[in-house]
Design an enzyme around this catalytic site. Sequence first.
Site, short mmCIF file in Angstrom:
data_model
loop_
_atom_site.label_atom_id
_atom_site.label_comp_id
_atom_site.label_asym_id
_atom_site.label_seq_id
_atom_site.Cartn_x
_atom_site.Cartn_y
_atom_site.Cartn_z
N LYS A 162 0.84 -1.20 0.00
CA LYS A 162 0.00 0.00 0.00
C LYS A 162 0.88 1.25 0.00
O LYS A 162 0.68 2.17 -0.77
CB LYS A 162 -0.93 -0.02 1.21
CG LYS A 162 -1.83 1.20 1.27
CD LYS A 162 -2.79 1.18 2.44
CE LYS A 162 -3.54 2.50 2.48
NZ LYS A 162 -4.43 2.62 3.65
N GLU B 171 10.65 -4.73 4.17
CA GLU B 171 10.68 -6.14 3.79
C GLU B 171 10.33 -6.32 2.31
O GLU B 171 10.97 -7.07 1.57
CB GLU B 171 9.68 -6.95 4.64
CG GLU B 171 10.01 -7.01 6.12
CD GLU B 171 9.33 -5.91 6.92
OE1 GLU B 171 9.14 -4.79 6.39
OE2 GLU B 171 9.01 -6.16 8.09
N GLY C 48 -4.75 -1.53 4.95
CA GLY C 48 -3.95 -2.67 4.51
C GLY C 48 -4.60 -4.00 4.88
O GLY C 48 -4.68 -4.92 4.07
N ARG C 49 -5.07 -4.12 6.13
CA ARG C 49 -5.63 -5.40 6.58
C ARG C 49 -7.05 -5.64 6.04
O ARG C 49 -7.66 -6.66 6.34
CB ARG C 49 -5.57 -5.49 8.10
CG ARG C 49 -6.14 -4.29 8.84
CD ARG C 49 -5.69 -4.28 10.30
NE ARG C 49 -6.14 -3.08 11.02
CZ ARG C 49 -5.46 -1.94 11.06
NH1 ARG C 49 -4.32 -1.81 10.41
NH2 ARG C 49 -5.93 -0.90 11.75
N GLU D 235 -4.24 -5.54 15.18
CA GLU D 235 -3.74 -4.26 14.65
C GLU D 235 -4.88 -3.23 14.64
O GLU D 235 -4.65 -2.04 14.73
CB GLU D 235 -3.17 -4.45 13.23
CG GLU D 235 -2.22 -3.34 12.82
CD GLU D 235 -1.44 -3.63 11.54
OE1 GLU D 235 -2.01 -3.47 10.46
OE2 GLU D 235 -0.26 -4.01 11.63
N HIS E 12 -3.84 -31.92 19.85
CA HIS E 12 -2.68 -32.66 20.35
C HIS E 12 -1.58 -31.73 20.81
O HIS E 12 -0.43 -32.14 20.96
CB HIS E 12 -2.19 -33.63 19.27
CG HIS E 12 -3.26 -34.57 18.83
ND1 HIS E 12 -3.55 -35.73 19.49
CD2 HIS E 12 -4.19 -34.47 17.84
CE1 HIS E 12 -4.58 -36.34 18.92
NE2 HIS E 12 -5.00 -35.58 17.91
N LYS F 51 9.86 0.16 13.59
CA LYS F 51 10.37 0.33 12.22
C LYS F 51 11.48 1.38 12.20
O LYS F 51 12.53 1.18 11.56
CB LYS F 51 9.25 0.83 11.30
CG LYS F 51 8.24 -0.19 10.86
CD LYS F 51 7.33 0.45 9.81
CE LYS F 51 6.05 -0.34 9.59
NZ LYS F 51 5.10 0.33 8.74
O1 F6P Z 1 2.48 -3.76 9.97
C1 F6P Z 1 2.24 -2.45 9.62
C2 F6P Z 1 1.68 -2.33 8.23
O2 F6P Z 1 1.62 -0.98 7.92
C3 F6P Z 1 0.34 -2.99 8.04
O3 F6P Z 1 -0.70 -2.23 8.49
C4 F6P Z 1 0.36 -3.24 6.59
O4 F6P Z 1 -0.63 -4.17 6.20
C5 F6P Z 1 1.76 -3.76 6.40
O5 F6P Z 1 2.54 -2.96 7.28
C6 F6P Z 1 2.29 -3.68 5.01
O6 F6P Z 1 2.27 -2.37 4.56
P1 F6P Z 1 2.36 -2.02 3.02
O7 F6P Z 1 1.22 -2.65 2.33
O8 F6P Z 1 2.31 -0.53 2.96
O9 F6P Z 1 3.66 -2.54 2.51
#
Ligand code: F6P
Length: 511
Positions: free
Chosen positions: A183, A189, A241-242, A327, A357, A481
């Site tokens: 987003k 990452e 995002g979620r 979140e 289990h 972060k």
């Molecule tokens: O974990 C924080 C967050 O901002 C989430 O809310 C989001 O889904 C995720 O990182 C990934 O963010 P992006 O889609 O901007 O890479």
Amino acid sequence: MTFDDLTSRATATPDLTALFANEPDRLDRMALQVGPLRADFSKQRVSAEDLDALLSLAETRDVAGWRARLFAGEPINSSENRAVLHTALRGVGGEAVADDVAAMRARIATFAAELRQSGCFDDIVHIGIGGSDLGPRLVADAFDATAKAAPRLHFANNVDGASVNDAIAGLNPKRTLVIVVSKSFGTQETKMNAESVRAWLAAANCSPKDHVLAVSANPDRAIAFGIDPDNIFDFWDWVGGRYSVWSAVGLSLAIAYGPELFGELLDGAAQMDRHFRDAPLVRNMPVLMALIGIWNRNGHGYDSLAVIPYARRLRKLAAFLQQLEMESNGKSAGRDGTGAGVTCPVIWGDEGTNGQHAFFQWLHQGPKGAPVDFVAVLTDHENRPDHHRALLANCFAQSEALMLGKDEATVRRDNAERDDLDSLAPQKTFPGNRPSTTLTLDALTPTAIGHLIALYEHKVFVQGVIWGVNSFDQWGVELGKVLADTILSEIEGGKTGDHDPSTSALISSVR
Ligand code: F6P
């Protein structure tokens, strides 16, 4: 009605078995069906009077008003001054954005259909994390019940090199499509994984223009990263995002499984949206689920909620819900800046029967246990009816066992031959009276999955309203972060910063 009132009320609630005895209409009142999804709340330790009190709490907190503001597209994400319109992606509410959404859906459908037709790719590598990963992964697994991914779908999420290595292992770069989903297009990452995969493509002389797509609400950053502007699918800041699997974030699903299935997923969610929007609170599945969650948290004082899908293809459900719920509502400050008090429980779980289990011992005989959401699918999709019957039997047995328990007198009777009964009997006693909800899906169809996810989304929304938090920001992820960026530059040989002794030693251990 205050949260303290809930606590004192809950101590007076009869046991589950007494509730069933006292309330002959209990199952009828506490079980609801919406399309292919049935929710049975009758094994929750909440009486008819308790539920009335919870409904009046929902009225006091103006759940209906907030619900109207959600669907109207008002900027209810107040700390970021944004609307919250994931339902509009499914065609419900947010009329102002309906044309944009329709255009986006048409572009995804056409592109996915053409790409599938072209046969250019054998594999897709979907790169993203958090909301740009969990929804697509959950849904991809679930789609596997009724369809076969072609091209095949692989996910790279973690910055751990193992993630990208696993995703591309054995793939032919010339036959691989890479979809970078972020987003913000600022996530460490995702950018690092995208760079590594781009290098892998370059080593095979594959041009990014032909192999790399991006999905983002920040296309300028995607372009600055080197993505061809024609290869970008954008979406909007009013998609959290979620809550984004319904947007172009689901592009890889549409390509791998076909735009028709992706459309059915959205239509299923839309049916739940309309139910949530139109049904009276007392017969509203997400509202009842939310109120019961608040009752368990603020009334009975449970710290966690276990989510156990008795469906291997829903095994990522708990991970998905960890982000959706924790979140969204894992907050201590209310939207007005005052303390919110006790909010979101810890969400955890694993697939049944595996969990039986592992941690079910704790659920049955741990000091307090946790409420459980059981999720079961009534249709066998694996062509193994005997396995499926056993799976369902286990699921239903667990909720019954949690409720009924086994009293000490029965244990003593059953073990009368033992001469260590005084020490043994308490160990073999099950307290019972432990609450659960059972959700059943007629079949694991895209429509049913859409219902299920939308149910939890709306539950989370209602709980956020009642707890008084903004469910749509996530400031709590920022601090770590920022510190990670600083520490990374130090690990890479930059100037050592001012840290506590423990952190300094950890950094030195890498340097
Ligand atoms: O974990 C924080 C967050 O901002 C989430 O809310 C989001 O889904 C995720 O990182 C990934 O963010 P992006 O889609 O901007 O890479």
